[in-house]
Write an enzyme that holds these catalytic residues in place. Structure first.
Site, PDB file in Angstrom:
ATOM      1  N   SER A   1      35.238  37.262 -33.725  1.00 42.33           N
ATOM      2  CA  SER A   1      37.045  37.786 -33.338  1.00 42.33           C
ATOM      3  C   SER A   1      37.623  37.120 -34.731  1.00 42.33           C
ATOM      4  CB  SER A   1      37.921  36.358 -32.232  1.00 42.33           C
ATOM      5  OG  SER A   1      38.627  37.003 -32.296  1.00 42.33           O
TER       6      SER A   1
ATOM      7  N   LYS B   1      35.776  41.661 -33.274  1.00 42.01           N
ATOM      8  CA  LYS B   1      37.034  42.354 -32.804  1.00 42.01           C
ATOM      9  C   LYS B   1      38.530  41.485 -33.926  1.00 42.01           C
ATOM     10  CE  LYS B   1      38.867  39.055 -29.525  1.00 42.01           C
ATOM     11  NZ  LYS B   1      38.806  38.230 -27.536  1.00 42.01           N
TER      12      LYS B   1
ATOM     13  N   LYS C   1      42.295  40.268 -33.995  1.00 43.39           N
ATOM     14  CA  LYS C   1      43.694  40.581 -33.753  1.00 43.39           C
ATOM     15  C   LYS C   1      44.361  40.717 -34.018  1.00 43.39           C
ATOM     16  CE  LYS C   1      41.898  36.564 -31.162  1.00 43.39           C
ATOM     17  NZ  LYS C   1      42.801  36.703 -29.282  1.00 43.39           N
TER      18      LYS C   1
ATOM     19  N   ASP D   1      42.532  42.972 -29.827  1.00 45.89           N
ATOM     20  CA  ASP D   1      42.991  42.045 -28.887  1.00 45.89           C
ATOM     21  C   ASP D   1      44.531  41.377 -29.114  1.00 45.89           C
ATOM     22  OD1 ASP D   1      43.052  39.669 -27.166  1.00 45.89           O
ATOM     23  OD2 ASP D   1      41.466  38.025 -27.550  1.00 45.89           O
TER      24      ASP D   1
ATOM     25  N   GLU E   1      42.442  44.774 -26.331  1.00 50.58           N
ATOM     26  CA  GLU E   1      42.196  43.106 -25.032  1.00 50.58           C
ATOM     27  C   GLU E   1      43.392  42.696 -24.577  1.00 50.58           C
ATOM     28  OE1 GLU E   1      38.917  40.594 -26.102  1.00 50.58           O
ATOM     29  OE2 GLU E   1      40.097  38.846 -25.198  1.00 50.58           O
TER      30      GLU E   1
ATOM     31  N   ASP F   1      41.834  40.058 -20.402  1.00 49.08           N
ATOM     32  CA  ASP F   1      41.565  37.994 -20.327  1.00 49.08           C
ATOM     33  C   ASP F   1      42.445  36.995 -19.372  1.00 49.08           C
ATOM     34  OD1 ASP F   1      40.987  35.740 -21.503  1.00 49.08           O
ATOM     35  OD2 ASP F   1      41.207  36.433 -23.892  1.00 49.08           O
TER      36      ASP F   1
ATOM     37  N   LYS G   1      36.368  34.181 -19.381  1.00 48.79           N
ATOM     38  CA  LYS G   1      36.036  32.495 -19.961  1.00 48.79           C
ATOM     39  C   LYS G   1      35.984  31.368 -18.798  1.00 48.79           C
ATOM     40  CE  LYS G   1      38.688  33.889 -24.066  1.00 48.79           C
ATOM     41  NZ  LYS G   1      40.239  34.023 -24.414  1.00 48.79           N
TER      42      LYS G   1
ATOM     43  N   GLY H   1      35.791  33.609 -26.001  1.00 46.36           N
ATOM     44  CA  GLY H   1      35.198  32.281 -26.909  1.00 46.36           C
ATOM     45  C   GLY H   1      36.799  31.344 -27.175  1.00 46.36           C
TER      46      GLY H   1
HETATM   47  O1  SMG Z   1      35.762  31.245 -30.406  1.00 45.40           O
HETATM   48  O2  SMG Z   1      35.420  33.039 -32.169  1.00 45.40           O
HETATM   49  C1  SMG Z   1      36.189  32.343 -30.268  1.00 45.40           C
HETATM   50  C2  SMG Z   1      37.911  32.557 -31.026  1.00 45.40           C
HETATM   51  C3  SMG Z   1      37.798  34.104 -29.282  1.00 45.40           C
HETATM   52  O3  SMG Z   1      39.480  35.518 -30.176  1.00 45.40           O
HETATM   53  C4  SMG Z   1      39.196  34.413 -29.187  1.00 45.40           C
HETATM   54  N1  SMG Z   1      39.889  33.531 -28.499  1.00 45.40           N
HETATM   55  O4  SMG Z   1      42.402  35.855 -26.353  1.00 45.40           O
HETATM   56  O5  SMG Z   1      40.145  35.933 -26.964  1.00 45.40           O
HETATM   57  C5  SMG Z   1      41.220  35.319 -27.338  1.00 45.40           C
HETATM   58  C6  SMG Z   1      40.867  34.204 -28.281  1.00 45.40           C
HETATM   59  C7  SMG Z   1      41.320  32.906 -27.943  1.00 45.40           C
HETATM   60  C8  SMG Z   1      41.826  31.678 -28.750  1.00 45.40           C
HETATM   61  S1  SMG Z   1      43.096  31.900 -29.483  1.00 45.40           S
HETATM   62  C9  SMG Z   1      43.254  29.893 -30.230  1.00 45.40           C
HETATM   63 MG    MG Z   2      41.081  37.333 -25.109  1.00 51.57          MG
END
Ligand code: SMG
Ligand code: MG
Length: 375
Positions: A136, A162, A164, A189, A214, A239, A263, A291
């Site tokens: 991500s 992925k 953001k 996401d 997402e 999520d 998660k 994650g």
């Molecule tokens: O663990 O590599 C990782 C992060 C994966 O994008 C990730 N997590 O919304 O899925 C999500 C985000 C939430 C964490 S933001 C600190």
């Molecule tokens: Mg997410």
């Protein structure tokens, strides 16, 4: 069945190799609460996925600490001899706080499995010894920087990227990545940053061959997700909206998503994660393991979960070096084929390294069963 004698809380802080920016802000350090449980038979570890601020969810480290110390640990002490289901049951009178509950339940399950010599993966019914990994990527300072980062991770072997996104930093970025990497398994996401009036943003991504979009909308808005999903060819994945197996059932029934991000910390621990996995499998909904920038403790657990049969898509479980110079445990490494090995030792299969723990712990507190607690 065993009795919990003590629960130790440890606040830790580890620098990230690069800041991670999402639609709700930037983190430069991994700050979280670790839980160490001592039972009559063994010791176990859990990691709370809350962060310093209540942004991804309503939970945050200081709150989780108090909930664990003042409510969850005492409830467990009063519960006497329990198994994993009994421990979950002892939380019944404490509403919400799934991340705090998950950390304690997971530590307990780890201890139980260590005492028995069983791995978490086999307890969960995992059927693979390696899992496919994605990565991500946070919101980058520019499209060029983003393209460089994607290129680096693709070369390292990650099987899915992925991105953001946030309003204003979305369609053009995703188009640029798609143009440079036409065949790359790609998703986005939004972390709930959009409103139903932004539907056109997602419609203009509908021809980019994304694996999924997402959590585009507010975490409490299943109905609007269902309406948006009906207007898109691209699958929506939820999520933040999925906090329990009931949420997952409602989302599937409403057509609010066609994919679920699991998660375990967001849903109260490995047992509820397993129930969501089972439901989605029954309904033909693919799931993948999300994650929360976990240390090796949470990562080990995620790998076991991701090896269950319904986890058919690469998740956000990346190698330790994607997050930290030095992890808290022996580092998890990505093989050139983009897979990681699932730990096979008892429990989660890893333990924090003593010298690393000394270096990263900023506070610790031991809560013991007292004479007042029922024998
Ligand atoms: O663990 O590599 C990782 C992060 C994966 O994008 C990730 N997590 O919304 O899925 C999500 C985000 C939430 C964490 S933001 C600190
Ligand atoms: Mg997410």
């Amino acid at each position: 069945m065993t009795r919990v004698r003590a629960v130790e809380l440890l606040l830790i802080e580890l620098p990230l190799v690069r800041p991670f920016r999402t639609s709700f802000g930037e983190v430069t350090h991994k700050r979280c609460v670790l839980v160490r449980v001592e039972t009559d038979d063994a010791e176990g570890w859990g990691e709370c996925v809350a962060d310093a601020r209540p942004d991804f969810s309503g939970e945050f480290n200081e709150g989780a600490w108090l909930v664990l110390r003042d409510f969850l640990a005492p409830a467990v002490f009063r519960g006497g001899d329990v198994d994993a289901a009994g421990l979950e049951g002892s939380f019944a009178g404490i509403r919400g706080n799934p991340m705090a509950k998950a950390a304690l339940l997971d530590a307990f399950v780890d201890a139980e499995l260590r005492a028995e010599g069983t791995s978490l993966a086999s307890w969960l019914g995992a059927d693979r010894s390696r899992v496919e990994c994605g990565v991500s990527i946070g919101i980058a300072p520019s499209t060029d920087v983003l393209l460089d980062q994607v290129d680096g991770y693709v070369r390292t072997g990650y099987r899915r990227i992925k991105l953001k996104i946030q309003p204003g930093t979305d369609v053009h970025r995703v188009r640029a990545v798609r143009a440079a990497f036409p065949d790359l398994p790609l998703s986005v996401d939004a972390n709930a940053a959009y409103t139903p009036t932004d539907a056109d943003v997602f419609r203009s991504m509908d021809d980019l061959g994304l694996m999924m979009i997402e959590q585009p909308l507010h975490h409490e808005d299943l109905l609007m997700h269902a309406r948006l999903q009906a207007r898109l060819r691209t699958d929506l994945c939820l999520d933040e909206s999925i906090r329990s197996v009931s949420d997952a059932a409602a989302a599937i029934e409403l057509g609010a998503c066609r994919i679920v991000n699991i998660k375990q910390g967001r849903v109260g621990g490995v047992s509820e994660a397993r129930r969501i996995h089972d439901l989605c499998r029954e309904r033909g909904i693919p799931v993948w393991c999300g994650g929360m920038l976990e240390t090796g403790v949470g990562r080990a657990l995620n790998l076991a979960l991701a090896a269950m049969p319904g986890f058919t898509l690469p998740g956000d479980t990346s190698a330790s070096d994607r997050y930290f110079e030095e992890d808290l445990t022996a580092p998890f490494e990505l093989a050139p084929d983009g897979t990681m090995q699932v730990p096979s030792g008892p429990g989660i299969g890893v333990t924090p390294l003593a010298d690393r723990l000394d270096a990263v712990v900023t506070r610790r507190e031991l809560v013991r069963r007292s004479d007042k607690d029922k024998e």
